[in-house]
Design a protein around this motif. Structure first.
Motif, mmCIF file in Angstrom:
data_model
loop_
_atom_site.group_PDB
_atom_site.id
_atom_site.type_symbol
_atom_site.label_atom_id
_atom_site.label_comp_id
_atom_site.label_asym_id
_atom_site.label_seq_id
_atom_site.Cartn_x
_atom_site.Cartn_y
_atom_site.Cartn_z
ATOM 1 N N HIS A 244 -30.824 1.315 15.892
ATOM 2 C CA HIS A 244 -31.052 2.742 16.120
ATOM 3 C C HIS A 244 -32.446 2.937 16.703
ATOM 4 O O HIS A 244 -33.451 2.923 15.986
ATOM 5 C CB HIS A 244 -30.897 3.512 14.805
ATOM 6 N N ARG A 245 -32.509 3.105 18.003
ATOM 7 C CA ARG A 245 -33.795 3.098 18.705
ATOM 8 C C ARG A 245 -34.726 4.205 18.241
ATOM 9 O O ARG A 245 -35.940 4.002 18.180
ATOM 10 C CB ARG A 245 -33.560 3.204 20.218
ATOM 11 N N ALA A 246 -34.192 5.392 17.946
ATOM 12 C CA ALA A 246 -35.051 6.513 17.566
ATOM 13 C C ALA A 246 -35.875 6.208 16.320
ATOM 14 O O ALA A 246 -36.978 6.737 16.153
ATOM 15 C CB ALA A 246 -34.202 7.769 17.330
ATOM 16 N N ILE A 247 -35.373 5.342 15.461
ATOM 17 C CA ILE A 247 -36.088 4.973 14.242
ATOM 18 C C ILE A 247 -36.826 3.650 14.407
ATOM 19 O O ILE A 247 -38.001 3.523 14.036
ATOM 20 C CB ILE A 247 -35.105 4.873 13.056
ATOM 21 N N LEU A 248 -36.158 2.655 14.961
ATOM 22 C CA LEU A 248 -36.708 1.302 14.947
ATOM 23 C C LEU A 248 -37.742 1.051 16.037
ATOM 24 O O LEU A 248 -38.667 0.260 15.832
ATOM 25 C CB LEU A 248 -35.569 0.284 15.046
ATOM 26 N N ASP A 249 -37.625 1.696 17.180
ATOM 27 C CA ASP A 249 -38.611 1.466 18.244
ATOM 28 C C ASP A 249 -40.024 1.880 17.825
ATOM 29 O O ASP A 249 -40.982 1.122 18.062
ATOM 30 C CB ASP A 249 -38.201 2.186 19.532
ATOM 31 N N PRO A 250 -40.223 3.078 17.225
ATOM 32 C CA PRO A 250 -41.582 3.404 16.767
ATOM 33 C C PRO A 250 -42.112 2.416 15.740
ATOM 34 O O PRO A 250 -43.301 2.076 15.757
ATOM 35 C CB PRO A 250 -41.425 4.806 16.164
ATOM 36 N N LEU A 251 -41.263 1.927 14.860
ATOM 37 C CA LEU A 251 -41.717 0.951 13.860
ATOM 38 C C LEU A 251 -42.100 -0.361 14.517
ATOM 39 O O LEU A 251 -43.080 -1.001 14.121
ATOM 40 C CB LEU A 251 -40.620 0.732 12.822
ATOM 41 N N ALA A 252 -41.342 -0.763 15.543
ATOM 42 C CA ALA A 252 -41.681 -1.992 16.265
ATOM 43 C C ALA A 252 -43.040 -1.861 16.943
ATOM 44 O O ALA A 252 -43.767 -2.850 17.087
ATOM 45 C CB ALA A 252 -40.602 -2.311 17.293
ATOM 46 N N ALA A 253 -43.383 -0.618 17.344
ATOM 47 C CA ALA A 253 -44.692 -0.353 17.954
ATOM 48 C C ALA A 253 -45.745 -0.007 16.906
ATOM 49 O O ALA A 253 -46.866 0.367 17.260
ATOM 50 C CB ALA A 253 -44.568 0.792 18.959
ATOM 51 N N GLN A 254 -45.373 -0.115 15.616
ATOM 52 C CA GLN A 254 -46.259 0.167 14.487
ATOM 53 C C GLN A 254 -46.792 1.596 14.526
ATOM 54 O O GLN A 254 -47.984 1.861 14.383
ATOM 55 C CB GLN A 254 -47.391 -0.865 14.414
ATOM 56 N N ARG A 255 -45.850 2.527 14.702
ATOM 57 C CA ARG A 255 -46.146 3.955 14.638
ATOM 58 C C ARG A 255 -45.332 4.560 13.494
ATOM 59 O O ARG A 255 -44.126 4.345 13.399
ATOM 60 C CB ARG A 255 -45.783 4.684 15.935
ATOM 61 N N ASP A 256 -46.008 5.321 12.645
ATOM 62 C CA ASP A 256 -45.335 5.996 11.543
ATOM 63 C C ASP A 256 -44.877 7.367 12.021
ATOM 64 O O ASP A 256 -45.656 8.316 12.082
ATOM 65 C CB ASP A 256 -46.280 6.134 10.350
ATOM 66 N N GLU A 257 -43.609 7.467 12.375
ATOM 67 C CA GLU A 257 -42.995 8.733 12.775
ATOM 68 C C GLU A 257 -41.894 9.101 11.789
ATOM 69 O O GLU A 257 -40.853 9.660 12.144
ATOM 70 C CB GLU A 257 -42.442 8.621 14.200
ATOM 71 N N LEU A 258 -42.136 8.805 10.513
ATOM 72 C CA LEU A 258 -41.113 8.951 9.486
ATOM 73 C C LEU A 258 -41.049 10.344 8.886
ATOM 74 O O LEU A 258 -40.080 10.678 8.201
ATOM 75 C CB LEU A 258 -41.360 7.936 8.372
ATOM 76 N N ALA A 259 -42.061 11.184 9.109
ATOM 77 C CA ALA A 259 -42.063 12.525 8.517
ATOM 78 C C ALA A 259 -40.821 13.291 8.948
ATOM 79 O O ALA A 259 -40.459 13.324 10.123
ATOM 80 C CB ALA A 259 -43.324 13.285 8.937
ATOM 81 N N GLY A 260 -40.156 13.888 7.957
ATOM 82 C CA GLY A 260 -38.956 14.659 8.228
ATOM 83 C C GLY A 260 -37.681 13.843 8.279
ATOM 84 O O GLY A 260 -36.588 14.400 8.383
ATOM 85 N N LYS A 261 -37.811 12.525 8.195
ATOM 86 C CA LYS A 261 -36.627 11.660 8.274
ATOM 87 C C LYS A 261 -35.981 11.519 6.892
ATOM 88 O O LYS A 261 -36.656 11.512 5.874
ATOM 89 C CB LYS A 261 -37.006 10.273 8.803
ATOM 90 N N HIS A 262 -34.665 11.389 6.897
ATOM 91 C CA HIS A 262 -33.927 11.134 5.660
ATOM 92 C C HIS A 262 -34.244 9.716 5.212
ATOM 93 O O HIS A 262 -33.948 8.751 5.907
ATOM 94 C CB HIS A 262 -32.429 11.313 5.909
ATOM 95 N N SER A 263 -34.823 9.597 4.031
ATOM 96 C CA SER A 263 -35.417 8.316 3.653
ATOM 97 C C SER A 263 -34.392 7.199 3.549
ATOM 98 O O SER A 263 -34.528 6.157 4.194
ATOM 99 C CB SER A 263 -36.164 8.464 2.328
ATOM 100 N N ASN A 264 -33.351 7.388 2.741
ATOM 101 C CA ASN A 264 -32.467 6.260 2.491
ATOM 102 C C ASN A 264 -31.524 5.961 3.646
ATOM 103 O O ASN A 264 -30.889 4.921 3.667
ATOM 104 C CB ASN A 264 -31.654 6.462 1.204
ATOM 105 N N THR A 265 -31.445 6.852 4.620
ATOM 106 C CA THR A 265 -30.723 6.504 5.841
ATOM 107 C C THR A 265 -31.434 5.365 6.565
ATOM 108 O O THR A 265 -30.793 4.528 7.215
ATOM 109 C CB THR A 265 -30.620 7.726 6.765
ATOM 110 N N GLN A 266 -32.764 5.324 6.442
ATOM 111 C CA GLN A 266 -33.542 4.374 7.239
ATOM 112 C C GLN A 266 -33.682 3.012 6.568
ATOM 113 O O GLN A 266 -33.662 1.977 7.244
ATOM 114 C CB GLN A 266 -34.941 4.945 7.521
ATOM 115 N N ILE A 267 -33.841 2.974 5.237
ATOM 116 C CA ILE A 267 -34.210 1.716 4.579
ATOM 117 C C ILE A 267 -33.177 0.618 4.827
ATOM 118 O O ILE A 267 -33.554 -0.526 5.133
ATOM 119 C CB ILE A 267 -34.479 1.928 3.083
#
Length: 774
Positions: A244-267
């Motif tokens: 899921h690029r919208a979630i994983l690409d920022p993490l791969a670039a070490q950017r925290d864009e998690l605000a507002g995201k459903h937590s357990n959908t991502q883990i």
């Protein structure tokens, strides 16, 4: 490298590209001894045997054209997510069998797998090799396979998280194979994997990303593990498509864009990335996993190890204003512990085990009701609130599914090893049998109530390095004795190291000085949580208003109007142990001494605080500060209590579970987040609607908006189809949220609210809705 659920009983045929630096033991190699963890496992085992497999299989048989053998359970199992619990149950029974050797659980695993194989054989066409338990699968997967994808949040083409539900089944079958040795489970899950390959084979990248906007659990992890046990690269290829690029690409670039995201959908996506890193060696997956873990544990987690409120994350290090009944979803911590195991095996460092201990003792152990064995959905951190638990046959939330796994596997992360090292990560009474070495180790302790831990070696003499974790919370060095003599030790990566030839009868005493300490909120140094060693302490605030009706059944207990007055702490900046004193005759129980206002408070370990009002966080003032702020502070507290007493229902737009619970319908509508709050609007003449509970007595509907909204925002508010007012948002109250009230008719128990934009205009954004009694 093992899968996150294999626990050293892996049957992988694919060698990992990233070799583990530390490896776990089979669950069967570690037996729990008497402790709160063993008690929790025993209660959970009883509940597992109380559940009837035929009732969990009811819709699987029905939708396969076979007569059900049992009536479907209630709660979520009777809704569109039916079937998810069966996957968790299969995992839990496999785990319990692996941990204890109890044949009753193996019999249940074998029976369920046989039934699933019968169901799977009945499908053909687009559903060939499929098996599942949620409604309208034929329609859904026909549309998906044709590229007709409508997806958002919890919804995929009208179905409630179908890939999420399928992931639970994949995981359960994999555990049945890996942990219980069921060969048929491997056959069923491989066919299910073939169906997943076939049903998605024609999707292009845009269609994939649209589909992945709907929660899909850890499909990438399960498919990667299916590749590991079969060697079939088609499953690895499909696993990589669940990226899921919208979630994983920022993490791969070490950017925290998690605000507002459903937590357990991502883990679970991150756990899947960790498994892909192990199997492929692709550093991108490793970066995603390590960076996400770092951000969640370091910047989004509460003192007890959980995260999120209303299932959603906020801005990093902004937790002070995020305390409520719906904090710390238990599924989140279940998955964070799985992720932590991966990272520790890559780099066996103490800070991973420190987090594991914090979350295990203060959230997972605390999530089970000692009276009934039932489990929490949320762990309320609202000061003065209390816990609520599932019902045995009418809840079946996601956290019930993960909960019945949580309490089977307390032995899974106590010990790790390689050829020459034995790590002790957790201080839990247990017996290790290291068969390959002919070595046994018995651990005896009353930790975390006592810091003394005793080890006794048995079996064949062995040359190895014994590595004992030095918890990060220690302020004084531990002491280590071997056969009664004090032993010097080296330290490395958060561990005390002793290398020698160990022989039967060798005794090690490891003393960890337990001390009181405090941790402040990252964004408010005057709001603190108290600890005794690793244990979060809860201030006990009485039992007023706690009833079984409020305790059992709701995902979050209602707040009501009976919140107690929560004392503040007037410490005058004195050392903690000068104003928090042990209670005579009690273990790990303390009481403030002349510090609590308006009264002193008794504190006990949070995992023991059940059926009691409590607070984990307390506000700290100097006498001068409290004198200046007391009236304002207590006035705000009374307003909160008064509003809670009048509130009948609350709706948080943009939050996925809240929207499903309130039957949100829409056209040309979008959702997002602003200022740590979620919103929903409708554009270009669109609309959205939602249902709210109402009392029989007179009441009001309160709608919340942002006062700086501008532009063409003109819309009608309709209640049960009747227009009750037109709203224009145009800088009504700049830089603040504001409320608008609409009287509701008496009678009835539900209303439907609709916000209808005027032609060419927008409706909202709506930031909240509440029904309150007058």
């Amino acid at each position: 490298m093992l899968s996150s659920t294999a626990f050293a009983q892996s049957r992988d045929v694919v060698a990992p590209k990233v070799a583990p630096q530390a490896q776990d033991f089979a669950l069967s190699a570690v037996q729990l001894l008497d402790s709160p963890f063993k008690d929790a496992q025993t209660r959970n085992a009883k509940y597992l045997l109380d559940l009837e497999p035929d009732r969990l299989l009811s819709r699987f048989r029905e939708y396969a054209g076979l007569p059900p053998k049992g009536a479907i359970y209630g709660g979520w199992e009777n809704r569109g997510i039916s079937g998810h619990t069966l996957g968790h149950y299969l995992s839990a029974c496999a785990l319990q069998y692996a941990a204890t050797g109890d044949e009753k659980f193996l019999q249940r695993v074998d029976y369920i797998v046989d039934e699933l194989a019968l169901c799977q054989a009945k499908y053909d066409g687009v559903l060939k090799n499929y098996v599942g338990g949620f409604p309208d699968a034929q329609k859904l997967w026909t549309e998906v396979s044709g590229g007709n994808i409508r997806s958002a949040g919890f919804d995929l083409n009208g179905a409630w998280v179908p890939w999420y539900t399928q992931h639970k089944l994949f995981a359960g079958l994999l555990d049945a194979h890996n942990l219980a040795g069921n060969q048929k489970a491997k056959d069923v899950v491989a066919k299910l994997g073939d169906w997943a390959v076939e049903v998605t084979k024609n999707l292009n990248d845009d269609q994939w990303q649209r589909m992945l906007a709907c929660e899909h659990g850890g499909m990438n992890e399960s498919l990667a593990q299916l590749y590991a046990i079969t060697g079939e690269t088609k499953y690895l290829d499909l696993s990589k498509k669940f990226y899921h690029r919208a979630i994983l690409d920022p993490l791969a670039a070490q950017r925290d864009e998690l605000a507002g995201k459903h937590s357990n959908t991502q883990i679970p996506k991150i756990i899947g990335a960790a498994r892909l890193y192990e199997l492929t060696g692709d550093d991108k997956y490793g970066t995603i996993s390590k960076y996400f873990w770092q951000e969640i544990t370091g910047h989004h987690s509460y003192a007890m190890g959980g995260n999120s409120i209303g299932e959603h994350l906020g801005a990093p290090d902004h937790l002070n204003d995020r305390l409520g009944p719906a904090t710390a979803e238990t599924c989140n911590t279940y998955n964070m512990l799985k992720l932590t195991r991966h990272l520790f095996e890559w780099q066996p460092q103490g800070h991973y085990a420190d987090y594991y201990e914090r979350a295990l003792y203060n959230h997972i152990l605390a999530s089970q009701d000692p009276k009934t064995g039932m489990v929490t959905y949320f762990v309320s951190l609202l000061p003065g609130h209390f816990q609520s638990y599932s019902e045995p046959f009418d809840s079946f939330w996601c956290c019930v599914g993960s909960g019945i796994e949580n309490h089977t596997k307390y032995s899974d992360s106590i010990y790790f090893h390689d050829e020459h090292n034995l790590w002790v990560n957790l201080f839990i009474p247990s017996q290790l049998n290291w068969k390959d070495k002919g070595l046994t180790l018995k651990q005896e302790t009353k930790y975390p109530q006592d810091g003394a831990v005793h080890f006794t070696f048995g079996g064949q003499p062995q040359n190895l390095t014994f590595r004992l974790r030095i918890p990060a919370w220690l302020s004084h060095s531990p002491t280590l004795k071997i056969n009664g003599k004090k032993q010097a030790f080296q330290t490395e990566n958060g561990y005390a190291l002793v290398t020698r030839s160990w022989k039967a009868g060798d005794k090690v005493t490891y003393a960890l000085p337990l001390e009181l300490r405090q941790e402040a909120m990252p964004d408010n140094p005057r709001r603190i949580a108290l600890f005794y060693g690793p244990t979060v302490l809860a201030g006990e605030l009485g039992t007023q208003g706690i009833t079984d009706k409020r305790t059992y059944g709701p995902q979050a207990a209602d707040v009501g109007g009976d919140l107690p007055q929560v004392p503040v702490l007037i410490t005058e900046s004195k050392p903690l142990d000068s104003w928090l004193k042990p209670v005579k005759g009690e273990v790990a129980v303390f009481k403030t001494s002349g510090t609590g206002k308006p009264n002193d408070v008794q504190f006990a370990p949070f995992y023991k605080t059940r059926h009691e009002r409590y607070s984990i966080y307390f506000d700290v003032f100097t006498p001068q500060e409290w004198q200046a702020r007391e009236a304002q502070y207590r006035s705000a507290e009374e307003r909160q209590k008064e509003l809670a007493a009048r509130t009948v229902d609350v709706f948080s737009p943009g939050e996925m579970q809240a929207e499903r619970d309130h039957n949100v319908q829409s056209d040309k509508s979008t959702a997002g987040d602003f200022n740590n709050r979620k919103w929903r609007d409708a554009r270009d003449g669109g609309w959205f609607s939602f249902d709210m509970k109402t009392p029989a007595a007179a009441s009001d509907l309160i709608l919340t908006f942002w006062g700086s909204e501008s532009g063409n925002r003109v819309f009608d508010v309709l209640i049960n189809g009747k227009n009750v007012g037109t709203i224009r948002l145009d800088n009504n109250k700049p830089n603040q949220f504001f409320d608008m009230a609409f009287p509701l008719p008496e009678g009835g128990d539900k209303i439907t609210v609709k916000l209808q934009a005027h032609p060419g205009a927008m409706a909202g954004g709506l930031f909240g809705a509440r029904v309150v009694k007058k």
